[in-house]
Design an enzyme around this catalytic site. Sequence first.
Site, PDB file in Angstrom:
ATOM      1  N   CYS A  45       1.068  -1.244   0.039  1.00  0.00           N
ATOM      2  CA  CYS A  45      -0.061   0.352   0.406  1.00  0.00           C
ATOM      3  C   CYS A  45       1.041   1.361  -0.029  1.00  0.00           C
ATOM      4  O   CYS A  45       0.507   2.072  -0.599  1.00  0.00           O
ATOM      5  CB  CYS A  45      -0.762   0.128   1.497  1.00  0.00           C
ATOM      6  SG  CYS A  45      -2.374  -1.342   1.244  1.00  0.00           S
TER       7      CYS A  45
HETATM    8  C1  BEZ Z   1       0.550  -4.550   2.175  1.00  0.00           C
HETATM    9  O1  BEZ Z   1       0.340  -3.483   1.773  1.00  0.00           O
HETATM   10  O2  BEZ Z   1       1.582  -4.903   1.654  1.00  0.00           O
HETATM   11  C2  BEZ Z   1      -0.152  -5.990   2.447  1.00  0.00           C
HETATM   12  C3  BEZ Z   1      -1.612  -5.430   2.779  1.00  0.00           C
HETATM   13  C4  BEZ Z   1      -2.080  -6.447   3.244  1.00  0.00           C
HETATM   14  C5  BEZ Z   1      -1.507  -8.179   3.398  1.00  0.00           C
HETATM   15  C6  BEZ Z   1      -0.279  -8.101   2.249  1.00  0.00           C
HETATM   16  C7  BEZ Z   1       0.180  -7.080   2.751  1.00  0.00           C
END
Ligand code: BEZ
Length: 211
Positions: A45
């Site tokens: 994200c």
């Molecule tokens: C991420 O944004 O890296 C992420 C968020 C939730 C689960 C897995 C990865």
Amino acid sequence: MSLRLGDIAPDFTADTTTGRIQFHEWLGNGWGVLFSHPKDFTPVCTTELGQVARLKPEFDRRGVKVIGLSVDSVESHHRWEGDIAETQGCAVNFPMIGDPDRAVATLYDMIHPNANDTLTVRSVFVIGPDKKVKLMLTYPASTGRNFDELLRVIDSLQLTANHKVATPANWKSGEEVIIVPALSDAEAAVLFPGGWKPVKPYLRLVPQPGK
Ligand code: BEZ
């Protein structure tokens, strides 16, 4: 029932990093993108938000407002924004909805319990000036989205909203487009006086209108 293409994007009131908004009022008469993130302070994200911030001038050029969402609070988003500016070389320059009670996430069916029962998947909704949903994308948490592809689709949506054309596979702005099959040859001759390339009677190629 979940949202479908052509439905009116549900309206809502929510707190964001730039203040409280009424979604439809915030959209105004232009195009919008609403996209969700599973959670604050997560790696994929963080890269996505930096990328959208970098591409903001491209969304602006197309008259598209962008708004993000995650199920954390606005206060948390503000703290996270510091990390994004520090690590991604671009500060977040669009609002982020705080949705700790998951009201907006539920309204837009962004929580897929068989993937994760509390966090949102990576949803994207492109909303037209008529407030109708024009595109929906759903990615898993583990895959960052391709925002160049989102811009490409917006180019197609904006073109096909104004002209009787569709865009072929892997089309990019500036390339040939397809006259919609609903248009007879007689009708097409009026709209496309320069003619077309008749690959098949149903596959008629013309230069992109307006280019
Ligand atoms: C991420 O944004 O890296 C992420 C968020 C939730 C689960 C897995 C990865």
